[in-house]
Motif scaffolding. Structure first.
Motif, PDB file in Angstrom:
ATOM      1  N   LEU A   1      61.670  48.696  60.145  1.00 59.79           N
ATOM      2  CA  LEU A   1      62.609  48.429  59.069  1.00 59.79           C
ATOM      3  C   LEU A   1      63.949  49.010  59.481  1.00 59.79           C
ATOM      4  CD1 LEU A   1      63.165  47.472  56.160  1.00 59.79           C
ATOM      5  CD2 LEU A   1      62.524  49.762  55.410  1.00 59.79           C
ATOM      6  N   GLN A   2      64.958  48.160  59.524  1.00 61.93           N
ATOM      7  CA  GLN A   2      66.292  48.614  59.904  1.00 61.93           C
ATOM      8  C   GLN A   2      67.229  48.363  58.739  1.00 61.93           C
ATOM      9  OE1 GLN A   2      67.803  46.954  63.538  1.00 61.93           O
ATOM     10  NE2 GLN A   2      69.855  47.708  63.183  1.00 61.93           N
ATOM     11  N   ILE A   3      67.956  49.370  58.352  1.00 58.80           N
ATOM     12  CA  ILE A   3      68.889  49.279  57.234  1.00 58.80           C
ATOM     13  C   ILE A   3      70.262  49.683  57.730  1.00 58.80           C
ATOM     14  CG2 ILE A   3      69.481  50.180  54.958  1.00 58.80           C
ATOM     15  CD1 ILE A   3      66.498  50.658  54.549  1.00 58.80           C
ATOM     16  N   SER A   4      71.267  48.923  57.329  1.00 54.13           N
ATOM     17  CA  SER A   4      72.634  49.290  57.694  1.00 54.13           C
ATOM     18  C   SER A   4      73.528  49.142  56.476  1.00 54.13           C
ATOM     19  CB  SER A   4      73.141  48.411  58.844  1.00 54.13           C
ATOM     20  OG  SER A   4      73.160  47.062  58.446  1.00 54.13           O
TER      21      SER A   4
ATOM     22  N   GLN B   1      76.730  57.191  56.409  1.00 54.71           N
ATOM     23  CA  GLN B   1      75.779  57.260  55.302  1.00 54.71           C
ATOM     24  C   GLN B   1      74.490  57.906  55.808  1.00 54.71           C
ATOM     25  OE1 GLN B   1      76.563  55.992  52.144  1.00 54.71           O
ATOM     26  NE2 GLN B   1      78.590  55.637  53.009  1.00 54.71           N
ATOM     27  N   SER B   2      73.819  58.591  54.928  1.00 58.15           N
ATOM     28  CA  SER B   2      72.517  59.147  55.279  1.00 58.15           C
ATOM     29  C   SER B   2      71.639  59.142  54.041  1.00 58.15           C
ATOM     30  CB  SER B   2      72.654  60.580  55.819  1.00 58.15           C
ATOM     31  OG  SER B   2      73.136  61.434  54.795  1.00 58.15           O
TER      32      SER B   2
ATOM     33  N   GLU C   1      59.833  54.620  49.702  1.00 58.10           N
ATOM     34  CA  GLU C   1      58.707  53.704  49.809  1.00 58.10           C
ATOM     35  C   GLU C   1      59.230  52.297  50.051  1.00 58.10           C
ATOM     36  OE1 GLU C   1      55.208  51.983  46.894  1.00 58.10           O
ATOM     37  OE2 GLU C   1      56.079  53.932  46.455  1.00 58.10           O
ATOM     38  N   TRP C   2      58.497  51.533  50.829  1.00 60.40           N
ATOM     39  CA  TRP C   2      58.793  50.117  50.985  1.00 60.40           C
ATOM     40  C   TRP C   2      57.517  49.381  51.273  1.00 60.40           C
ATOM     41  CZ3 TRP C   2      58.619  47.155  55.618  1.00 60.40           C
ATOM     42  CH2 TRP C   2      58.368  47.875  56.768  1.00 60.40           C
ATOM     43  N   THR C   3      57.515  48.104  50.948  1.00 64.25           N
ATOM     44  CA  THR C   3      56.325  47.286  51.097  1.00 64.25           C
ATOM     45  C   THR C   3      56.697  45.964  51.742  1.00 64.25           C
ATOM     46  OG1 THR C   3      55.380  48.235  49.092  1.00 64.25           O
ATOM     47  CG2 THR C   3      54.445  46.169  49.851  1.00 64.25           C
ATOM     48  N   LEU C   4      55.868  45.512  52.647  1.00 64.13           N
ATOM     49  CA  LEU C   4      56.011  44.200  53.256  1.00 64.13           C
ATOM     50  C   LEU C   4      54.702  43.467  53.038  1.00 64.13           C
ATOM     51  CD1 LEU C   4      57.480  42.145  55.084  1.00 64.13           C
ATOM     52  CD2 LEU C   4      56.472  43.356  57.032  1.00 64.13           C
TER      53      LEU C   4
END
Length: 60
Positions: A6-9, A16-17, A22-25
């Motif tokens: 999972l990549q978030i930008s 940002q930090s 939690e995440w679901t796929l």
């Protein structure tokens, strides 16, 4: 075994930090949702949320 990254930008000049709690796929490749016959005991469970979203989407 399946590995998922999972990549978030952020679109921001300021660094940002943070963290993801939690995440679901959920992936399925069937014509009909395989969870449609499962009973929902907790209305806030992931199963309940997914079933509700699918039902609302099929009404469109």
């Amino acid at each position: 075994m399946v590995c998922v990254a999972l990549q978030i930008s952020f679109n921001s000049q300021t660094p940002q930090s943070g963290f993801i709690k939690e995440w679901t796929l959920m992936l399925h490749g069937t014509r009909d949702p395989p969870y449609s016959g499962l009973p929902v005991s907790d209305p806030h469970s992931k199963l309940a949320i997914v079933k509700k979203a699918h039902e609302e989407r099929s009404k469109l």
